[in-house]
Design a protein around this motif. Structure first.
Motif, PDB file in Angstrom:
ATOM      1  N   UNK A  48       0.826  -1.208   0.000  1.00  0.00           N
ATOM      2  CA  UNK A  48       0.000   0.000   0.000  1.00  0.00           C
ATOM      3  C   UNK A  48       0.860   1.257   0.000  1.00  0.00           C
ATOM      4  N   UNK A  49       1.868   1.313   0.877  1.00  0.00           N
ATOM      5  CA  UNK A  49       2.709   2.502   0.956  1.00  0.00           C
ATOM      6  C   UNK A  49       3.526   2.666  -0.317  1.00  0.00           C
ATOM      7  N   UNK A  50       4.002   1.568  -0.865  1.00  0.00           N
ATOM      8  CA  UNK A  50       4.835   1.652  -2.071  1.00  0.00           C
ATOM      9  C   UNK A  50       4.030   2.141  -3.267  1.00  0.00           C
ATOM     10  N   UNK A  51       2.865   1.534  -3.490  1.00  0.00           N
ATOM     11  CA  UNK A  51       2.063   1.933  -4.651  1.00  0.00           C
ATOM     12  C   UNK A  51       1.548   3.356  -4.495  1.00  0.00           C
ATOM     13  N   UNK A  52       1.000   3.674  -3.296  1.00  0.00           N
ATOM     14  CA  UNK A  52       0.469   5.025  -3.091  1.00  0.00           C
ATOM     15  C   UNK A  52       1.580   6.055  -3.162  1.00  0.00           C
ATOM     16  N   UNK A  53       2.762   5.729  -2.601  1.00  0.00           N
ATOM     17  CA  UNK A  53       3.878   6.668  -2.690  1.00  0.00           C
ATOM     18  C   UNK A  53       4.372   6.848  -4.106  1.00  0.00           C
ATOM     19  N   UNK A  54       4.427   5.745  -4.869  1.00  0.00           N
ATOM     20  CA  UNK A  54       4.876   5.867  -6.253  1.00  0.00           C
ATOM     21  C   UNK A  54       3.917   6.634  -7.130  1.00  0.00           C
ATOM     22  N   UNK A  55       2.625   6.508  -6.829  1.00  0.00           N
ATOM     23  CA  UNK A  55       1.616   7.207  -7.636  1.00  0.00           C
ATOM     24  C   UNK A  55       1.234   8.569  -7.058  1.00  0.00           C
ATOM     25  N   UNK A  57       2.570  11.308  -7.380  1.00  0.00           N
ATOM     26  CA  UNK A  57       2.764  12.417  -8.330  1.00  0.00           C
ATOM     27  C   UNK A  57       1.603  12.491  -9.309  1.00  0.00           C
ATOM     28  N   UNK A  58       0.731  11.492  -9.312  1.00  0.00           N
ATOM     29  CA  UNK A  58      -0.420  11.509 -10.205  1.00  0.00           C
ATOM     30  C   UNK A  58      -1.682  11.850  -9.419  1.00  0.00           C
ATOM     31  N   UNK A  62      -2.981  10.143  -4.198  1.00  0.00           N
ATOM     32  CA  UNK A  62      -3.460  10.622  -2.903  1.00  0.00           C
ATOM     33  C   UNK A  62      -4.767   9.950  -2.498  1.00  0.00           C
ATOM     34  N   UNK A  63      -5.779   9.873  -3.388  1.00  0.00           N
ATOM     35  CA  UNK A  63      -6.985   9.117  -3.006  1.00  0.00           C
ATOM     36  C   UNK A  63      -6.690   7.654  -2.701  1.00  0.00           C
ATOM     37  N   UNK A  64      -5.735   7.048  -3.427  1.00  0.00           N
ATOM     38  CA  UNK A  64      -5.378   5.665  -3.162  1.00  0.00           C
ATOM     39  C   UNK A  64      -4.778   5.509  -1.767  1.00  0.00           C
ATOM     40  N   UNK A  65      -3.949   6.489  -1.364  1.00  0.00           N
ATOM     41  CA  UNK A  65      -3.369   6.458  -0.029  1.00  0.00           C
ATOM     42  C   UNK A  65      -4.451   6.595   1.034  1.00  0.00           C
ATOM     43  N   UNK A  66      -5.438   7.465   0.784  1.00  0.00           N
ATOM     44  CA  UNK A  66      -6.535   7.640   1.744  1.00  0.00           C
ATOM     45  C   UNK A  66      -7.325   6.344   1.902  1.00  0.00           C
TER      46      UNK A  66
END
Length: 410
Positions: A48-55, A57-58, A62-66
């Motif tokens: 979760x942290x890796x994908x949300x952090x990598x994305x 910039x798009x 941010x919604x994915x991290x939430x």
């Protein structure tokens, strides 16, 4: 604000014994199940942290991290349930994050979700639990075969570490969050109480003064029609209407007294409580020791100085109604053997203290939906406390605390 994690007495496990008890077996089950659940949680947190952090910039990062932090909260809920069932750890559930509508829109909700301390601490819990899960799984499983005599002590030690981790990382974020939850509950009580008071006032007006005034208007209309034909009959009807006016005025005064008595505004708690005590069926002694309470009535500048020493109008009104309700209970329930009651009001630091005692039959209890329970809810809505001491046959002592707030000096 620091976090408090005091362990209630009923959460403490029993002393360790060499013979395995039910509690020890539950702790072993918890420690053995740590590893598979820790692997799932660790993989989820890393991905979760890796994908949300990598994305990030798009637009979707941010919604994915939430959403990922929201799912972390659900993992934390499962971990709390497992700890509650196997370790006996009782941790309050964190306050849920309001949805976009209650948060004021999508972006405020998004920002609140991203900085959610509960979600981030759950992620941290999942990350650090993997090495600990490997250790506990290994020790608990091998100990069943080669460390049998000392295994209960090792299990208790490791289970206590797990208890500390759950309390430290999966509990509500701090005292402020718990306070918010309490205030949300108290707000509901205040709204319900206000609605009930409005319904009571409407009912009293409709069934009492309004009905009497309608009858009065009809009586005066008939008297007007008979004024020329039957003056004596009209005069009798006017006299009767005059009596109805007096009764209607008395009902309106009683209703106004129930909303907010004028004597409380003009002369303070001492005079207002003395007026309430005079209506009680048993003799009541009133002792009010408040700085600036204008008992007896102050004049001019003295009245202004006295008002500055009185509590805020809302607190003063609540104190009046608390005593009024308690004295009504004395009249109804103290019993024929009651010889008297006492009302004491004083200030203790930042609290307004009220004590109402009687020597009646006792046995009063705030449980079971009684009037005392409703009174306790009203006090709790303003950070107040109600304590009832009423042993059967030994009278009743009710102590109430209210927060002291100084009256606005204008």
């Amino acid at each position: 604000m620091t976090m408090s994690h005091a362990v209630p007495d009923n959460d403490r496990p029993p002393p360790v014994r060499a013979v395995f008890s039910a509690v020890t077996w539950k702790e072993i089950a918890y420690l053995v199940s740590n590893l598979p659940l820790a692997i799932v949680g660790f993989v989820y947190a890393v991905v979760m942290v890796s994908i949300a952090g990598g994305l990030s910039v798009t637009a979707v990062g941010i919604p994915l991290l939430a959403c990922g932090l929201y799912l972390s909260r659900q993992l934390g809920r499962l971990d709390r349930a497992r700890a509650r069932g196997l370790l006996g750890v009782r941790v309050d559930e964190p306050t849920p994050i309001p949805g976009p509508k209650r948060s004021g829109g999508f972006f405020p909700w998004l920002w609140t979700s991203i900085k959610d301390p509960v979600g981030w601490r759950t992620v941290l819990y999942q990350l650090i639990r993997l090495p600990w899960g490997v250790l506990t799984f290994t020790v608990a499983l091998t100990g069943l075969f080669v460390l049998w005599p000392v295994l209960p002590y090792l299990v208790r030690l490791m289970a206590n570490v797990d208890r500390a981790m759950v309390r430290g990382l999966l509990s509500p974020s701090d005292d402020l969050e718990r306070r918010i939850a309490e205030l949300e509950s108290d707000r509901g009580v205040v709204v319900d109480t206000a609605a009930a008071d409005l319904r009571r006032i409407e009912r009293d007006l409709h069934d009492g003064a309004q009905a009497r005034l309608v009858a009065l208007a009809m009586g005066l209309g008939l008297a007007k029609e008979k004024l020329l034909e039957d003056p004596e009959g009209a005069a009798a009807m006017v006299d009767e209407a005059h009596g109805e006016v007096k009764l209607a005025l008395q009902e309106l005064r009683d209703l106004a007294r129930g909303i907010h008595p004028a004597v409380l505004t003009d002369r303070g708690l001492d005079a207002a409580l003395s007026s309430v005590a005079a209506r009680c069926v048993v003799p009541v002694k009133v002792v009010v020791d408040l700085p600036g309470d204008p008992a007896g009535g102050a004049v001019g500048g003295a009245a202004g100085d006295a008002a500055r020493g009185r509590p805020a109008e809302a607190i003063e009104g609540i104190a009046y109604f608390v005593v009024s309700e308690l004295l009504q209970n004395v009249s109804k329930h103290a019993g024929p053997g009651a010889r008297g009651a006492t009302v004491e009001v004083w200030r203790a630091g930042a609290r307004l203290m009220i004590r109402v005692s009687d020597d009646g039959r006792g046995g009063a209890s705030p449980s079971g939906g009684s009037g005392l329970a409703g009174l306790a809810e009203r006090l709790g809505a303003v950070d107040g406390v109600l304590v009832v001491d009423s042993p059967a046959g030994a009278g009743t002592v009710v102590t109430a605390e209210l927060p002291w707030r100084d009256r606005d000096r204008g």
